[in-house]
Scaffold this active site. Sequence first.
Site, PDB file in Angstrom:
ATOM      1  N   GLY A  46       0.735  -1.258   0.000  1.00  8.30           N
ATOM      2  CA  GLY A  46       0.000   0.000   0.000  1.00  8.30           C
ATOM      3  C   GLY A  46       0.762   1.305   0.000  1.00  8.30           C
ATOM      4  O   GLY A  46       0.139   2.354  -0.120  1.00  8.30           O
ATOM      5  N   GLY A  56       2.922   2.630  -2.187  1.00 10.49           N
ATOM      6  CA  GLY A  56       3.290   3.186  -3.485  1.00 10.49           C
ATOM      7  C   GLY A  56       2.453   4.397  -3.880  1.00 10.49           C
ATOM      8  O   GLY A  56       1.278   4.510  -3.498  1.00 10.49           O
ATOM      9  N   CYS A  90      -0.595   3.335  -5.814  1.00 11.11           N
ATOM     10  CA  CYS A  90      -1.309   2.194  -5.220  1.00 11.11           C
ATOM     11  C   CYS A  90      -2.467   2.706  -4.377  1.00 11.11           C
ATOM     12  O   CYS A  90      -2.306   3.636  -3.592  1.00 11.11           O
ATOM     13  CB  CYS A  90      -0.355   1.378  -4.349  1.00 11.11           C
ATOM     14  SG  CYS A  90      -1.136  -0.050  -3.560  1.00 11.11           S
TER      15      CYS A  90
END
Length: 349
Positions: free
Chosen positions: A181, A183, A186
Amino acid sequence: MRIEYDIKLGFKDVMFRPKRSTLSSRSQVKLERTFRMKHTDAEWSGIPVMAANMDTVGTFEMALALYDKKLFTAIQKHYTVEEWKKFMTHAPKGVENHIALSTGTGTKDFENISRILEANPQLRFICIDVANGYSEHFVAFVKQTRKKFHEKVIIAGNVVTGEMVEELLLAGADIVKVGIGPGSVCTTRVKTGVGYPQLSAIIECADAAHGLGGQIISDGGCTTPGDVAKAFGAGADFVMLGGMLAGHDESGGDLIEKNGKKVKLFYGMSSTTAMDKHVGGVADYRASEGKTVEVPYRGKVENTVLDILGGIRSTCTYVGASKLKELTKRTTFIRVSEQENRVYTDNDE
């Protein structure tokens, strides 16, 4: 249901505490490291910064540019056998030590990497990459890959907890990819409520991996050279970058002119853009967990790489680490509520 009350930290929550140093110049800092792999006894030497295996980052062009600086590229998984053969035929000798062949965990994926490795036996690294590394199917795929390709170095992820790092190392992985999570493209944390602050994930997973003779990659969450240094300081052996390497000549995606400015597309591999491109759209049983954004065009990646490596060297001089290997031993993090004075940020170029 249970709640863990210990505070978990991300990169923005800490800074390095400076320490006395005998170093007189950043040029004295050695960033190259050598690692011995858990299952093969093979060694790898280089600067342990990696390009992520995303369409718009992990390209053959990026691999050549980063190899020139002794960095590593996890090649995106959608190149064909023919494209791999063409690349390896013309690639300089030694590049095979600085790239990984990426794969998912389906039956066709295993067949595909088998064909690529048969055509290019000199390739040393396999990166088994899924968003959720907690499934029994994923562990079984790692075991299957280790059994068939026992001489290869296997990277597997993504996970964020020590017990799963240990399970993957025992299943056959040499290096475990850590991050769920964080990124920039993301949306897993928003869509699912699942995740783990990246700095704490690194600290906990590095401790688990090093106890078994394995290594970890911090994957995601870095937006500045200081974040990369923090990941190394927290115990990461490698740091993988996506957004920081997007938007360059060597990045994938078309160069577009919009409102008089040049931009490139950058998207997550669980985004609608990626799934439309590779699997015919988002399946009915799932949701897109990635964004598609326009990144300002940034020219050749070399300048960005030099900026990142220069930042890491500066960190090392502030804490007295003459080698990147020493950074985690010289690291004391302090909790903070602010990182920088942003009064002129909007005017920065």
